[in-house]
Write a protein that holds these residues in place. Structure first.
Motif, PDB file in Angstrom:
ATOM      1  N   TYR A   1       0.837  -1.200   0.000  1.00 30.64           N
ATOM      2  CA  TYR A   1       0.000   0.000   0.000  1.00 30.64           C
ATOM      3  C   TYR A   1       0.872   1.251   0.000  1.00 30.64           C
ATOM      4  O   TYR A   1       2.023   1.231   0.439  1.00 30.64           O
ATOM      5  CB  TYR A   1      -0.905   0.036   1.228  1.00 30.64           C
ATOM      6  CG  TYR A   1      -2.056  -0.933   1.169  1.00 30.64           C
ATOM      7  CD1 TYR A   1      -3.291  -0.538   0.690  1.00 30.64           C
ATOM      8  CD2 TYR A   1      -1.898  -2.249   1.583  1.00 30.64           C
ATOM      9  CE1 TYR A   1      -4.350  -1.426   0.629  1.00 30.64           C
ATOM     10  CE2 TYR A   1      -2.953  -3.149   1.523  1.00 30.64           C
ATOM     11  CZ  TYR A   1      -4.166  -2.725   1.044  1.00 30.64           C
ATOM     12  OH  TYR A   1      -5.209  -3.617   0.976  1.00 30.64           O
TER      13      TYR A   1
ATOM     14  N   ALA B   1      -4.809   4.821   2.684  1.00 27.58           N
ATOM     15  CA  ALA B   1      -3.866   3.918   2.028  1.00 27.58           C
ATOM     16  C   ALA B   1      -4.441   3.496   0.682  1.00 27.58           C
ATOM     17  O   ALA B   1      -5.626   3.175   0.579  1.00 27.58           O
ATOM     18  CB  ALA B   1      -3.607   2.693   2.897  1.00 27.58           C
TER      19      ALA B   1
ATOM     20  N   HIS C   1      -3.786   0.924  -2.630  1.00 29.77           N
ATOM     21  CA  HIS C   1      -3.051  -0.195  -3.210  1.00 29.77           C
ATOM     22  C   HIS C   1      -3.036   0.019  -4.719  1.00 29.77           C
ATOM     23  O   HIS C   1      -4.077  -0.062  -5.373  1.00 29.77           O
ATOM     24  CB  HIS C   1      -3.690  -1.537  -2.865  1.00 29.77           C
ATOM     25  CG  HIS C   1      -2.757  -2.680  -3.070  1.00 29.77           C
ATOM     26  ND1 HIS C   1      -2.357  -3.096  -4.315  1.00 29.77           N
ATOM     27  CD2 HIS C   1      -2.110  -3.460  -2.170  1.00 29.77           C
ATOM     28  CE1 HIS C   1      -1.516  -4.101  -4.183  1.00 29.77           C
ATOM     29  NE2 HIS C   1      -1.342  -4.347  -2.895  1.00 29.77           N
TER      30      HIS C   1
END
Length: 133
Positions: free
Chosen positions: A24, A40, A42
């Motif tokens: 992440y 966060a 990804h």
């Protein structure tokens, strides 16, 4: 810097380290009063997660840790206490300092709570969107 602020920043740094290890990209809010502590992303899965971070070092019994979920802030007329609001985040990350471990919780299961007890059983706290680091 107060010890409360220092502990919160330590918990955020440890959480960001775990998130980076899991692929992440963590981001902090520009101003301190955002609805969550971290965001966060990804990049592979294009997943965005809002994360509230808490610190604990308070042991209730062996392998059980107290976590305060409420937020207490001063304002012009006194002190305002807010219970945990799961609408502002997707995941609660708790840094257990004596274990040097970050545990993740589904925020929706904690709505309106002011505290919780965490057991030292990482498999119990697996959140489907995050793997334990």
């Amino acid at each position: 810097m107060s010890s409360t602020i220092w502990k919160g920043r330590l918990a955020e740094a440890e959480t960001m380290t775990c998130l980076i290890a899991q692929g992440y990209e963590p981001y902090l809010p520009v101003f301190g009063n955002g609805p969550c502590d971290l965001v966060a992303i990804h990049p592979t899965y294009r997943q965005v997660i809002r994360i509230e971070v808490k610190f604990t070092s308070s042991q209730r019994r062996p392998s059980r840790w107290d976590v305060s979920l409420k937020q207490t802030r001063p304002n012009r007329t006194g002190v305002v206490t807010k219970m945990f609001n799961s609408f502002q985040c997707d995941v609660l990350a708790v840094y257990v300092e004596p274990l040097d471990r970050v545990l993740y919780f589904d925020a929706s299961s904690l709505e309106g709570r002011n505290s919780m007890v965490v057991k030292d059983d990482p498999e119990r706290y697996l959140v489907p969107i995050l793997e334990q680091g």
